[in-house]
Write an enzyme that holds these catalytic residues in place. Structure first.
Site: not given
Ligand code: SF4
Length: 370
Positions: A58, A61, A154, A196, A234, A237, A261, A267, A276, A288, A295, A298
């Site tokens: 697309c 990038c 991709c 992505c 995770h 996070c 969460c 997610c 990220c 994101c 999430c 990607c």
């Molecule tokens: Fe894990 Fe997603 Fe929850 Fe963050 S939002 S704690 S990455 S499941």
């Protein structure tokens, strides 16, 4: 001619040093190496040539790269490399553009950046440029390249196009499967920078690393630099505390649930290995999950089929050292775990312990069912 010639800013030595230092931070390397990076960049100013191809994609990038407002790193890169060919950004077109590409390939020794998947169905006729199948263009350009950098999901694994009818693959991988279509281009460094779209900083840092050390950074099993893909979303996070406490967002409109969460909203953070969460996107504005979006993993070879539907929770989740666990069992246990004041990890250990005691893990349970 360098297609960015007209927009190049004047780079001072101070800018050079600042950019070299920033590149080291991106790569997680010691600042003590700054003089070495500066020397390498000064020596290679105007070189090497870079060819940036686009296949089934697309153009997100290259857009991501061009929209970057990180002036230090991007300016230094544009002042250091000579970008000879890129369909989205170059001013040249038609024979002029194709001639520039052919001349660069003939000279050899360039960095090849591949964006977009490579369709193989119908002998590559789903994607042709100048009447030539993209797969053949990639093969020709790869054969004389010094190094190959695949940017975006991709080009690395086939990404979203892999789900369509074109039999699209990444340069080295088709999902998690290594394929050998391009093997005869010989042994040369191939670096994968999935997500992505591409995160510009990762590309800048890899090129600067290559120019400085003539090697690629340490890579994982999928050719991804560990500096960018070595940690799990995770595990790092900012919403992880809510996951452990069993506070899952179910209603986007409920103010009380904001920041909870996003697991039940699809997610895929437990499967995603990237940085990220600390690198951030949109010129370090957010990423994101901070923007309240699950999430989608990607960065992973399974993207896109295995993370689809995007906004639905997955059946089970991988816990390091424990294995895959049925999320319904977790949900049933959460209430008791929270009430008893024990962490979710402990509750999960208990669940898997019970399974193992019965001689039945999630994996072999699935095996029995199939
Ligand atoms: Fe894990 Fe997603 Fe929850 Fe963050 S939002 S704690 S990455 S499941």
């Amino acid at each position: 001619m360098d297609i960015f010639e007209l927009r190049k800013p004047q780079i001072t030595r101070r800018d050079f040093i600042k950019a070299a230092s920033a590149a080291l931070v991106l790569l997680g390397l010691s600042q003590a190496l700054t003089p070495k990076v500066v020397k390498a960049l000064e020596k290679s100013a105007g070189k090497p040539a870079v060819i940036w191809l686009e296949g089934q994609d697309c153009a997100g990038c290259v857009e991501s790269f061009l929209n970057s407002l990180e002036p230090d790193a991007v300016s230094i890169l544009l002042d250091t490399i000579s970008l000879r060919y890129n369909e989205t950004a170059m001013a040249a077109s038609g024979h002029q553009a194709e001639d520039a590409l052919a001349k660069t390939v003939e000279e050899g020794g360039y960095i090849l950046v591949i964006e977009g998947a490579i369709p193989l169905a119908e002998d590559g006729l789903f994607c042709t440029i100048g009447g030539k199948p993209f797969k053949d263009i990639v093969h020709e350009c790869a054969s004389n390249a010094a190094a190959i950098i695949c940017v975006g999901s991709c080009a690395t694994y086939g990404g979203i196009p892999r789900s369509g009818p074109t039999d699209a693959v990444g340069y080295l991988y088709r999902g998690t499967q290594k394929h050998h279509y391009f093997d005869d281009v010989g042994e040369k460094p191939v670096i994968n920078l999935p997500t992505c779209p591409l995160h510009c900083e990762r590309l800048v840092a890899v090129i600067i690393h290559y120019l400085t050390f003539s090697t690629v950074p340490e890579l994982d099993e999928f050719q991804r630099p560990l500096a960018f893909y070595g940690e799990n979303q995770h595990e790092n996070c900012e919403r992880r505390g809510h996951f452990d406490a069993g506070r899952f967002l179910t209603d986007w409109g409920d103010p009380e649930q904001q920041g909870w969460c996003l697991y039940l909203k699809g997610c895929k953070g437990p499967w995603a290995n990237q940085d990220c969460w600390k690198r951030l996107w949109n010129n370090r504005t957010n990423y994101c999950i901070q923007a309240n979006h699950p999430c989608v993993a990607c960065s992973e070879p399974e993207f896109y089929e295995s993370v689809s539907p995007m906004y639905e929770r997955q059946f089970d989740v991988e816990f390091p050292g424990i294995g895959r666990v049925d999320i319904d069992k977790i949900m049933l246990t959460i209430g008791g775990a929270v009430a008893a004041g024990i962490g979710l990890d402990m509750a999960v250990s208990k669940i898997t312990g019970d399974w193992k005691d019965n001689g039945e893990t999630n994996a072999n349970k699935e095996g029995k069912e199939s």
